[in-house]
Motif scaffolding. Structure first.
Motif, PDB file in Angstrom:
ATOM      1  N   LEU A  35      44.950  35.609   0.740  1.00  0.00           N
ATOM      2  CA  LEU A  35      43.643  35.998   0.188  1.00  0.00           C
ATOM      3  C   LEU A  35      43.507  37.522   0.175  1.00  0.00           C
ATOM      4  CD1 LEU A  35      41.049  33.413   1.554  1.00  0.00           C
ATOM      5  CD2 LEU A  35      41.701  33.806  -0.821  1.00  0.00           C
ATOM      6  N   TYR A  36      43.954  38.149   1.250  1.00  0.00           N
ATOM      7  CA  TYR A  36      43.900  39.609   1.312  1.00  0.00           C
ATOM      8  C   TYR A  36      44.723  40.214   0.172  1.00  0.00           C
ATOM      9  CZ  TYR A  36      44.092  44.392   2.981  1.00  0.00           C
ATOM     10  OH  TYR A  36      43.985  45.751   3.062  1.00  0.00           O
ATOM     11  N   GLU A  37      45.940  39.717  -0.016  1.00  0.00           N
ATOM     12  CA  GLU A  37      46.815  40.246  -1.067  1.00  0.00           C
ATOM     13  C   GLU A  37      46.214  40.033  -2.458  1.00  0.00           C
ATOM     14  OE1 GLU A  37      50.506  38.221  -0.261  1.00  0.00           O
ATOM     15  OE2 GLU A  37      50.993  39.567   1.410  1.00  0.00           O
ATOM     16  N   LEU A  38      45.541  38.905  -2.653  1.00  0.00           N
ATOM     17  CA  LEU A  38      44.940  38.607  -3.954  1.00  0.00           C
ATOM     18  C   LEU A  38      43.761  39.513  -4.285  1.00  0.00           C
ATOM     19  CD1 LEU A  38      44.955  34.697  -3.916  1.00  0.00           C
ATOM     20  CD2 LEU A  38      46.069  36.149  -5.625  1.00  0.00           C
ATOM     21  N   TYR A  39      42.958  39.866  -3.293  1.00  0.00           N
ATOM     22  CA  TYR A  39      41.688  40.545  -3.548  1.00  0.00           C
ATOM     23  C   TYR A  39      41.601  41.992  -3.083  1.00  0.00           C
ATOM     24  CZ  TYR A  39      39.780  36.040  -4.885  1.00  0.00           C
ATOM     25  OH  TYR A  39      39.533  34.858  -5.537  1.00  0.00           O
ATOM     26  N   ALA A  40      42.523  42.459  -2.264  1.00  0.00           N
ATOM     27  CA  ALA A  40      42.386  43.788  -1.655  1.00  0.00           C
ATOM     28  C   ALA A  40      42.261  44.905  -2.691  1.00  0.00           C
ATOM     29  CB  ALA A  40      43.543  44.064  -0.708  1.00  0.00           C
ATOM     30  N   LYS A  41      43.124  44.922  -3.684  1.00  0.00           N
ATOM     31  CA  LYS A  41      43.112  46.028  -4.653  1.00  0.00           C
ATOM     32  C   LYS A  41      41.805  46.065  -5.440  1.00  0.00           C
ATOM     33  CE  LYS A  41      45.705  48.273  -8.271  1.00  0.00           C
ATOM     34  NZ  LYS A  41      46.921  48.335  -9.061  1.00  0.00           N
ATOM     35  N   ALA A  42      41.363  44.918  -5.932  1.00  0.00           N
ATOM     36  CA  ALA A  42      40.122  44.875  -6.718  1.00  0.00           C
ATOM     37  C   ALA A  42      38.918  45.269  -5.862  1.00  0.00           C
ATOM     38  CB  ALA A  42      39.914  43.484  -7.307  1.00  0.00           C
TER      39      ALA A  42
END
Length: 179
Positions: A21-28
């Motif tokens: 979940l962190y990898e999916l949403y961190a950048k955005a």
């Protein structure tokens, strides 16, 4: 719901779910915070705090919205709070005399054709309050009612801040302040 399986695995304490979940949403989420705060270190702090809070309270996530929307609300609220800590001062329009509000000068927006990077740089030159309202409205898709609730301001104030931010942005772009 997108990523429901990852959220469910997080609710069961699976660290792999948390990482994904962190990898999916961190950048955005970082970009959302950075657009509001205009400060990399603060945006990184907000990002970490937002994920920590989200994961700590993952059991309260009820799948009424997407995980991304829920997390984005946390990031926006934490970013606004960080601005408040900087003593963000927005003038409540209800407390300003009408004669103090400058008349809107006409700017032909069609004349101004600039690259996306120049516009982004110009947005970062806006004062915190203007940049925040403009970002929440134009880039994050919130309406003025939602922005007023998030920022704790009258809806008329957010509309005025948006109008002034747009004028200031156009002024910066016209005079080449973003180069």
């Amino acid at each position: 719901m997108p990523h429901k399986d990852l959220v469910d695995s997080c609710k069961q304490g699976d660290s792999t779910g948390f990482r994904k979940l962190y990898e999916l949403y961190a950048k955005a989420m970082y970009n959302t915070s950075l657009r509001i705060l205009n400060n990399q270190a603060e945006a990184e702090d907000v990002l970490q705090e937002a994920f920590t809070d989200a994961f700590r309270h993952i059991h309260s996530f009820a799948n009424r919205s997407s995980f991304g929307s829920w997390l984005k609300q946390i990031v926006v609220n934490k970013s606004i709070n960080a601005l408040r800590k900087r003593r963000l001062e927005l003038v409540d329009i209800d407390k300003v005399w009408v004669s103090e509000i400058p008349e809107e000068s006409h700017v032909d927006e069609n004349e101004i054709q600039l690259k996306v990077q120049e516009v982004k740089k110009a947005i970062m030159l806006l004062p915190d309050g203007y940049r925040t309202v403009l970002t929440l409205y134009l880039l994050e898709g919130y309406d003025h009612e939602e922005i007023s609730q998030i920022m704790g301001l009258a809806e008329s104030t957010t509309r005025t801040q948006y109008m002034r931010a747009k004028q200031k942005l156009l002024q910066i772009l016209k005079h080449g302040g973003a180069q």
